[in-house]
Design a protein around this motif. Sequence first.
Motif, PDB file in Angstrom:
ATOM      1  N   VAL A   1     -15.544  96.249  38.005  1.00 48.73           N
ATOM      2  CA  VAL A   1     -14.273  96.029  38.687  1.00 48.73           C
ATOM      3  C   VAL A   1     -13.149  96.211  37.680  1.00 48.73           C
ATOM      4  O   VAL A   1     -13.170  95.614  36.595  1.00 48.73           O
ATOM      5  CB  VAL A   1     -14.203  94.626  39.321  1.00 48.73           C
ATOM      6  CG1 VAL A   1     -12.825  94.367  39.916  1.00 48.73           C
ATOM      7  CG2 VAL A   1     -15.284  94.484  40.396  1.00 48.73           C
ATOM      8  N   ARG A   2     -12.179  97.035  38.045  1.00 49.86           N
ATOM      9  CA  ARG A   2     -11.019  97.279  37.188  1.00 49.86           C
ATOM     10  C   ARG A   2      -9.809  96.605  37.805  1.00 49.86           C
ATOM     11  O   ARG A   2      -9.564  96.728  39.015  1.00 49.86           O
ATOM     12  CB  ARG A   2     -10.786  98.785  37.025  1.00 49.86           C
ATOM     13  CG  ARG A   2     -11.990  99.529  36.436  1.00 49.86           C
ATOM     14  CD  ARG A   2     -12.359  98.980  35.064  1.00 49.86           C
ATOM     15  NE  ARG A   2     -13.553  99.580  34.491  1.00 49.86           N
ATOM     16  CZ  ARG A   2     -14.708  98.964  34.344  1.00 49.86           C
ATOM     17  NH1 ARG A   2     -14.858  97.730  34.806  1.00 49.86           N
ATOM     18  NH2 ARG A   2     -15.723  99.554  33.767  1.00 49.86           N
ATOM     19  N   LEU A   3      -9.042  95.885  37.005  1.00 48.24           N
ATOM     20  CA  LEU A   3      -7.931  95.076  37.493  1.00 48.24           C
ATOM     21  C   LEU A   3      -6.588  95.643  37.082  1.00 48.24           C
ATOM     22  O   LEU A   3      -6.415  96.120  35.951  1.00 48.24           O
ATOM     23  CB  LEU A   3      -8.059  93.643  36.953  1.00 48.24           C
ATOM     24  CG  LEU A   3      -9.305  92.869  37.394  1.00 48.24           C
ATOM     25  CD1 LEU A   3      -9.436  91.585  36.592  1.00 48.24           C
ATOM     26  CD2 LEU A   3      -9.259  92.570  38.886  1.00 48.24           C
ATOM     27  N   ASP A   4      -5.640  95.562  37.990  1.00 50.23           N
ATOM     28  CA  ASP A   4      -4.259  95.970  37.724  1.00 50.23           C
ATOM     29  C   ASP A   4      -3.360  95.150  38.639  1.00 50.23           C
ATOM     30  O   ASP A   4      -3.005  95.591  39.734  1.00 50.23           O
ATOM     31  CB  ASP A   4      -4.090  97.469  37.978  1.00 50.23           C
ATOM     32  CG  ASP A   4      -2.674  97.957  37.660  1.00 50.23           C
ATOM     33  OD1 ASP A   4      -1.942  97.248  36.941  1.00 50.23           O
ATOM     34  OD2 ASP A   4      -2.309  99.051  38.137  1.00 50.23           O
ATOM     35  N   SER A   5      -3.032  93.931  38.209  1.00 49.89           N
ATOM     36  CA  SER A   5      -2.289  93.011  39.076  1.00 49.89           C
ATOM     37  C   SER A   5      -1.356  92.133  38.260  1.00 49.89           C
ATOM     38  O   SER A   5      -1.748  91.616  37.210  1.00 49.89           O
ATOM     39  CB  SER A   5      -3.259  92.121  39.872  1.00 49.89           C
ATOM     40  OG  SER A   5      -2.561  91.093  40.552  1.00 49.89           O
ATOM     41  N   PRO A   6      -0.137  91.917  38.760  1.00 45.18           N
ATOM     42  CA  PRO A   6       0.788  90.988  38.089  1.00 45.18           C
ATOM     43  C   PRO A   6       0.517  89.543  38.452  1.00 45.18           C
ATOM     44  O   PRO A   6       1.223  88.640  38.016  1.00 45.18           O
ATOM     45  CB  PRO A   6       2.153  91.436  38.622  1.00 45.18           C
ATOM     46  CG  PRO A   6       1.855  91.910  40.011  1.00 45.18           C
ATOM     47  CD  PRO A   6       0.500  92.580  39.916  1.00 45.18           C
ATOM     48  N   GLY A   7      -0.513  89.303  39.293  1.00 45.62           N
ATOM     49  CA  GLY A   7      -0.821  87.951  39.730  1.00 45.62           C
ATOM     50  C   GLY A   7      -0.292  87.695  41.124  1.00 45.62           C
ATOM     51  O   GLY A   7      -0.153  88.602  41.935  1.00 45.62           O
TER      52      GLY A   7
ATOM     53  N   GLY B   1      -3.199 101.041  29.814  1.00 43.01           N
ATOM     54  CA  GLY B   1      -2.009 101.215  30.631  1.00 43.01           C
ATOM     55  C   GLY B   1      -1.919 100.274  31.820  1.00 43.01           C
ATOM     56  O   GLY B   1      -0.930 100.292  32.551  1.00 43.01           O
ATOM     57  N   LYS B   2      -2.942  99.420  32.034  1.00 45.57           N
ATOM     58  CA  LYS B   2      -2.954  98.498  33.159  1.00 45.57           C
ATOM     59  C   LYS B   2      -2.758  97.066  32.659  1.00 45.57           C
ATOM     60  O   LYS B   2      -2.986  96.751  31.496  1.00 45.57           O
ATOM     61  CB  LYS B   2      -4.266  98.590  33.949  1.00 45.57           C
ATOM     62  CG  LYS B   2      -4.612  99.989  34.410  1.00 45.57           C
ATOM     63  CD  LYS B   2      -3.542 100.580  35.324  1.00 45.57           C
ATOM     64  CE  LYS B   2      -3.937 101.967  35.820  1.00 45.57           C
ATOM     65  NZ  LYS B   2      -2.885 102.585  36.668  1.00 45.57           N
ATOM     66  N   ARG B   3      -2.352  96.200  33.595  1.00 50.89           N
ATOM     67  CA  ARG B   3      -2.104  94.806  33.235  1.00 50.89           C
ATOM     68  C   ARG B   3      -2.769  93.862  34.234  1.00 50.89           C
ATOM     69  O   ARG B   3      -2.843  94.165  35.425  1.00 50.89           O
ATOM     70  CB  ARG B   3      -0.599  94.511  33.205  1.00 50.89           C
ATOM     71  CG  ARG B   3       0.141  95.186  32.064  1.00 50.89           C
ATOM     72  CD  ARG B   3       1.610  94.797  32.074  1.00 50.89           C
ATOM     73  NE  ARG B   3       2.313  95.276  30.879  1.00 50.89           N
ATOM     74  CZ  ARG B   3       3.577  94.978  30.596  1.00 50.89           C
ATOM     75  NH1 ARG B   3       4.278  94.216  31.436  1.00 50.89           N
ATOM     76  NH2 ARG B   3       4.137  95.434  29.497  1.00 50.89           N
ATOM     77  N   CYS B   4      -3.221  92.755  33.732  1.00 51.31           N
ATOM     78  CA  CYS B   4      -3.733  91.655  34.562  1.00 51.31           C
ATOM     79  C   CYS B   4      -3.017  90.405  34.077  1.00 51.31           C
ATOM     80  O   CYS B   4      -3.262  89.937  32.957  1.00 51.31           O
ATOM     81  CB  CYS B   4      -5.240  91.528  34.393  1.00 51.31           C
ATOM     82  SG  CYS B   4      -5.969  90.083  35.225  1.00 51.31           S
ATOM     83  N   ALA B   5      -2.108  89.884  34.876  1.00 50.17           N
ATOM     84  CA  ALA B   5      -1.251  88.798  34.411  1.00 50.17           C
ATOM     85  C   ALA B   5      -1.259  87.631  35.385  1.00 50.17           C
ATOM     86  O   ALA B   5      -1.620  87.764  36.556  1.00 50.17           O
ATOM     87  CB  ALA B   5       0.182  89.305  34.217  1.00 50.17           C
ATOM     88  N   SER B   6      -0.825  86.480  34.871  1.00 53.40           N
ATOM     89  CA  SER B   6      -0.655  85.283  35.687  1.00 53.40           C
ATOM     90  C   SER B   6      -1.979  84.922  36.371  1.00 53.40           C
ATOM     91  O   SER B   6      -3.018  84.832  35.721  1.00 53.40           O
ATOM     92  CB  SER B   6       0.476  85.518  36.689  1.00 53.40           C
ATOM     93  OG  SER B   6       0.795  84.345  37.399  1.00 53.40           O
ATOM     94  N   SER B   7      -1.986  84.726  37.689  1.00 52.97           N
ATOM     95  CA  SER B   7      -3.200  84.301  38.382  1.00 52.97           C
ATOM     96  C   SER B   7      -4.297  85.365  38.397  1.00 52.97           C
ATOM     97  O   SER B   7      -5.452  85.064  38.727  1.00 52.97           O
ATOM     98  CB  SER B   7      -2.880  83.872  39.815  1.00 52.97           C
ATOM     99  OG  SER B   7      -2.323  84.944  40.545  1.00 52.97           O
ATOM    100  N   CYS B   8      -3.988  86.592  38.024  1.00 51.89           N
ATOM    101  CA  CYS B   8      -5.016  87.627  37.871  1.00 51.89           C
ATOM    102  C   CYS B   8      -6.032  87.212  36.809  1.00 51.89           C
ATOM    103  O   CYS B   8      -7.181  87.665  36.822  1.00 51.89           O
ATOM    104  CB  CYS B   8      -4.379  88.969  37.508  1.00 51.89           C
ATOM    105  SG  CYS B   8      -5.558  90.322  37.288  1.00 51.89           S
TER     106      CYS B   8
END
Length: 260
Positions: free
Chosen positions: A72-78, A103-110
């Motif tokens: 699974v690849r994640l790209d979410s600001p939360g 180049g992707k981000r997983c932030a906050s609740s991600c």
Amino acid sequence: MKKLMLSVILLFANSASALEFTYTSRFADGSVFDGIANQLTISGVIVQGDAQRFADFVNQSPKDAWIALKRVRLDSPGGDVLEAMKLAEILHGLYPSMWVTRGKRCASSCLLLWLAGSSRGFDNGGQVGIHRPTFTPEYLRKLTLKESEKQYEIMSNTFRAFVLKQGLPQSLYEKLIATPSTSLYWLNDSDMQLIGTYSPYYEEKLRNTCGPLGNGREHEFRKCESSLTIRSKAKEFDRIVGSSGNLWWMKARESFLGRE
């Protein structure tokens, strides 16, 4: 072998800001072979209802989901913390490898989704950002001040228990709590070494069951890991799709779980 382009993104949402669940490929051109994807990308903002939308997505094509959920690849600001916790609990039972690519981000609740996997990490140029949890007003608005205090304590303790169980070190949890919800602390390579590729309980189980990884044992180790998780994964998968009547899963279920 017939080479096909995966041309359809399956999106289950009433809102454009909800999570998107997309079957993708690790091949550079994004193609898949024989119509089978080998990874899943989760992207967008986490909103209420995303856990159910994920279940609906899986039910559209259980065979694709079973294979793609290995990676699974994640790209979410939360987004919504409580919804992220619901989805993380589902993903946790499916034992995927969770990754943030360049180049992707997983932030906050991600963060909850990222920690939910059997393994996790980020590429050079991929980012994981943390801060203290903030809960959407709908959960607290109708409560008295005292009730809000108690409810916030319950939700915060549930959040804390999950991230620590999944291997976030106490020192990084303290860093998370010290970082305001209006800011982000981005994990670095040193932080990743502290967190580790596997959650503590999973790593110990692997070590005791499959032996050490290394010395040319990778194929043997991965085969053992797959055997270790497949039955538990199948039980969680069956909870999601068992009542759908999907012919592929009805046959596969017997292979994975036997006649229960």
